[in-house]
Design an enzyme around this catalytic site. Structure first.
Site, PDB file in Angstrom:
ATOM      1  N   GLU A  43       0.534  -1.426  -0.048  1.00  0.00           N
ATOM      2  CA  GLU A  43      -0.355  -0.004  -0.167  1.00  0.00           C
ATOM      3  C   GLU A  43       1.152   1.412   0.109  1.00  0.00           C
ATOM      4  O   GLU A  43       1.973   1.336   0.546  1.00  0.00           O
ATOM      5  CB  GLU A  43      -0.614   0.148   1.357  1.00  0.00           C
ATOM      6  N   CYS A 254      -6.478   0.930   3.610  1.00  0.00           N
ATOM      7  CA  CYS A 254      -7.501   1.574   2.991  1.00  0.00           C
ATOM      8  C   CYS A 254      -7.489   2.914   2.023  1.00  0.00           C
ATOM      9  O   CYS A 254      -8.392   3.323   1.614  1.00  0.00           O
ATOM     10  CB  CYS A 254      -7.204   3.175   3.600  1.00  0.00           C
ATOM     11  N   ASN A 384     -12.042  -3.540   1.539  1.00  0.00           N
ATOM     12  CA  ASN A 384     -11.087  -3.415   2.095  1.00  0.00           C
ATOM     13  C   ASN A 384     -11.633  -3.103   3.440  1.00  0.00           C
ATOM     14  O   ASN A 384     -12.080  -1.815   3.717  1.00  0.00           O
ATOM     15  CB  ASN A 384     -10.002  -2.782   1.753  1.00  0.00           C
ATOM     16  N   GLU A 385     -11.490  -4.060   4.586  1.00  0.00           N
ATOM     17  CA  GLU A 385     -12.187  -4.367   5.465  1.00  0.00           C
ATOM     18  C   GLU A 385     -13.618  -2.719   5.739  1.00  0.00           C
ATOM     19  O   GLU A 385     -13.234  -2.280   6.766  1.00  0.00           O
ATOM     20  CB  GLU A 385     -10.796  -3.663   6.866  1.00  0.00           C
TER      21      GLU A 385
HETATM   22  O1  AHR Z   1      -1.704  -1.533   6.678  1.00  0.00           O
HETATM   23  C1  AHR Z   1      -2.782   0.108   7.087  1.00  0.00           C
HETATM   24  C2  AHR Z   1      -3.485  -0.067   7.307  1.00  0.00           C
HETATM   25  O2  AHR Z   1      -4.519  -0.699   8.191  1.00  0.00           O
HETATM   26  C3  AHR Z   1      -4.703  -0.392   5.939  1.00  0.00           C
HETATM   27  O3  AHR Z   1      -4.568   1.093   5.030  1.00  0.00           O
HETATM   28  C4  AHR Z   1      -6.389  -0.642   6.607  1.00  0.00           C
HETATM   29  O4  AHR Z   1      -6.383  -1.582   5.270  1.00  0.00           O
HETATM   30  C5  AHR Z   1      -5.495  -1.478   7.666  1.00  0.00           C
HETATM   31  O5  AHR Z   1      -6.684  -0.547   8.800  1.00  0.00           O
END
Ligand code: AHR
Length: 656
Positions: A43, A254, A384-385
């Site tokens: 990321e 995120c 994503n979550e």
């Molecule tokens: O890995 C860091 C963050 O943690 C990511 O962006 C998110 O998906 C999670 O909350």
């Protein structure tokens, strides 16, 4: 077919059948596990891409920085105006006639007067300097590829000197360019420094009077990873390749769902010519050029032999949008229903772009970028979550239904919120079971004790409910005790490799002084890369993956939760791999019985990572903890004393 050929074919077939039988029988007692178990999560957080893995040396190359990214930033940020030799002129940032509408801002340099004062030493002119991301690293004798778009606005051509200089003006490399068109034109040049420097600046100096527009000012080392143009920082990409990941997840995190709907990661904005890509605010508080976009990501996966695992937004934004996590509400926003057909098509287009034939609309774009062959995409993550709201559910169902129907060959990964349990976790799994989503993404960051206490989590999972992708996890910290707690847990992942399809530690990269998330796998600055104990644990597991798991090979005190061990075999190489973890502060014995394996080599490769529970590597002291490799003798049965706070991997060759 002649008789001899026929006889030879029959003999060959018999030989193959016998070989397979030998191979299968030597796996007796083995449980088939995922061959994609350990991979990477990437990321652009902590300056992981721009200023990190992406090898671009110029910061704010397209003059798109703005205050929504960081207070005080604007299109002039990281550009210093200067006018040596009593010269004068003006700069402005304009938007009237850009190279491409996706990249609206450009710099106008108006050179009114070039000074000719005799007492001035050195060049005179009007220009701009860029320090990159805290200084550019340049190496003597190596080539740096400069490029820019320019548009001559004056009648006469503008003469430009492009150079690499130290902060106090010593020239390291220099070349000259003269504008030749009143249309936007790409100019390129090479710079080869005579001396190495870690804090160089790029300097563009107009040495004749006139006016021009500039955009997409770029400088790349020729030596990127695998020498790819628009490529990746070679040393950093190499440490990722060394992990031998089976897959790479991208673009987050995120970053996928974004801070509000306008900030979602839309893959189409990140492909094609760089000047046509859409830069945007990074959810982590800086700027995303999209230079390391979908093409570069897929190319990197191919270069390191990893499968791509793109994650697309589930048409909702991050529940923390606008910082709502501070008040505990939900900032999740959902795409309007009316936009959903178009959005679902965007997801389908990604699959076509990755795998479609060159005569398909999106396959043709992949081919035009230089990759006519399919990227062999197998997996796609949706969401994503996310907070599992009715809005999310409705959109997820719609995307999943169409992707499944149109692309049964693609394995979809669903999502189950940001924690290992709780409301979103329950709801995410419930939805996945109802829809029969093949794999569900779980995320959790917690303390080492949790990982030790929950090492049997997946032994209890119902194999009929779908598989797990542990897409983000880490114990809070980068000390040995964190890494070894993760190792204990990873033994559990291997043991349950029949239900855990994939796992990736997160986050991956963090730049010194630009870190938003404090526990990371690799810390770096421009000149250094610090590998944490957590990195070594990931590498030791990932580079020693198998596709069959064998219980009853390693015995140890089963009541002692500080001990964990596994045995896997890779059917391609035939290698047997033993992993032994000791999370306590005293050495502890384990017994190994390899009698089920035929033809074991007597010399095995041993890798041992051991150290004090509190030990950690830092950029200032990078080598406190590192694995040690040696050759050891192995027998059918032997004992091993696992050192305190350690992970040991023993890799033994067998005849296939
Ligand atoms: O890995 C860091 C963050 O943690 C990511 O962006 C998110 O998906 C999670 O909350």
């Amino acid at each position: 077919m002649g008789k001899l050929k026929y006889v030879l074919l029959v003999v060959w077939l018999c030989f193959q059948v016998t070989e397979n039988m030998v191979a299968q029988s030597s796996f007796s007692g083995g449980k088939k596990i995922s061959s994609d178990l350990f991979g990477l999560f990437f990321e652009d957080i902590n300056y992981a891409a721009d200023g990190g893995l992406y090898a671009e040396l110029v910061q704010n190359r397209s003059f798109e920085y703005n205050p929504t990214e960081q207070r005080g930033w604007n299109p002039f940020s990281f550009w210093e105006y200067f006018a040596p030799g009593y010269s004068y002129g003006r700069i402005s940032v304009e938007t009237m006639d850009p190279v491409h509408p996706n990249n609206p801002h450009y710099m106008v340099l108006d050179i009114e007067h070039i000074g000719h004062e005799a007492q001035h030493k050195g060049p005179a002119g009007v220009g701009l300097k860029n320090p990159g991301f805290g200084g550019m690293i340049v190496k003597s004798g190596e080539k740096y590829n400069f490029s820019m778009f320019a548009r001559q606005l004056s009648k006469e051509p503008v003469q430009l000197t492009i150079s690499l200089e130290t902060p106090n003006g010593k020239v390291l490399a220099e070349t000259k360019i003269s504008t030749s068109s009143t249309d936007w034109t790409k100019y390129t040049a090479s710079l080869v420094p005579t001396t190495s420097n870690d804090t160089a600046h790029l300097v563009i100096l107009a040495t004749s009077e006139g006016k021009l527009s500039l955009d997409m000012v770029s400088l790349f080392p020729e030596k990127t990873f695998k020498n790819r143009p628009n490529g990746l920082r070679a040393d950093m990409a190499q440490v990722l390749a060394d992990i031998k990941p089976r897959f790479v997840r991208f673009p987050g995190g995120c970053l996928v769902h974004g801070d509000g709907l306008g900030n979602m990661y839309r893959w189409k904005n990140t492909i094609g010519p760089l000047e046509q890509r859409k830069a945007q605010r990074n959810i982590w508080g800086y700027h995303q050029t999209a230079g390391l976009g979908y093409f570069e990501y897929f190319q990197f996966c191919e270069d390191i032999g990893a499968k791509p695992l793109p994650v697309v937004p589930a048409a909702v934004s991050c529940q923390n949008s606008g910082g709502t996590w501070r008040v505990g509400g939900t900032g999740q926003k959902a795409l309007d229903k009316i936009e959903m057909d178009e959005y679902i098509q965007e997801v389908l287009d990604l699959i076509e772009w990755a795998n479609g034939p060159v005569n398909s609309v999106w396959g043709a774009k992949r081919a035009a970028a230089g990759h006519p062959a399919s990227f062999n995409l197998e997996y796609i993550g949706i969401g994503n979550e996310d907070k599992i709201t009715p809005e999310f559910e409705e959109r997820f169902r719609a995307i999943f239904k169409v992707v499944k129907a149109r692309h049964p060959e693609i394995t979809v990964i669903g999502t189950s919120g940001p924690f290992h349990s709780g409301e979103d976790f329950e709801k995410g799994w419930k939805l996945a079971k109802e829809l029969k989503v093949p794999i569900v993404d779980e995320h959790y960051y917690t303390d080492p004790t949790w990982f030790i206490n929950n090492q049997y989590r997946y032994d209890k999972y119902n194999r009929k409910d779908g598989e797990v992708y542990l897409g983000e996890y880490a114990s809070w910290g980068n000390k040995m005790k964190n890494a070894i707690a993760e190792a204990v847990y990873m033994i559990g992942l291997e043991r349950n490799g029949d239900v855990v399809r994939m796992a990736s530690y997160a986050p991956l990269l963090a730049k010194k002084d630009f870190t938003q998330w404090t526990t990371d796998m690799i810390f770096f600055e421009n000149t250094k890369i610090c590998l944490t104990p957590n990195y070594y644990v990931q590498k030791m597991f990932s580079a020693n993956q198998g596709d069959y798991y064998f219980g009853n090979v390693i015995s140890k005190n089963e009541k002692d939760s500080t001990l964990a061990a596994s045995c896997v075999r890779d059917s391609k190489s035939g290698d047997v791999m033993l992993k032994m973890v000791n999370y306590s502060n005293v050495a502890k014995p384990m017994k190994i019985n390899l009698s089920k394996f035929k033809s074991l080599a007597s010399n095995a490769e041993q890798t041992l990572l051991a150290g004090d529970a509190e030990a950690e590597n830092t950029l200032e002291n990078m080598d406190k903890v590192a694995p040690v490799q040696s050759i050891m003798k192995v027998k059918k049965a032997f004992e091993y004393s696992a050192p305190p706070m350690s992970l040991t991997v023993i890799r033994i060759k067998t005849r296939k």
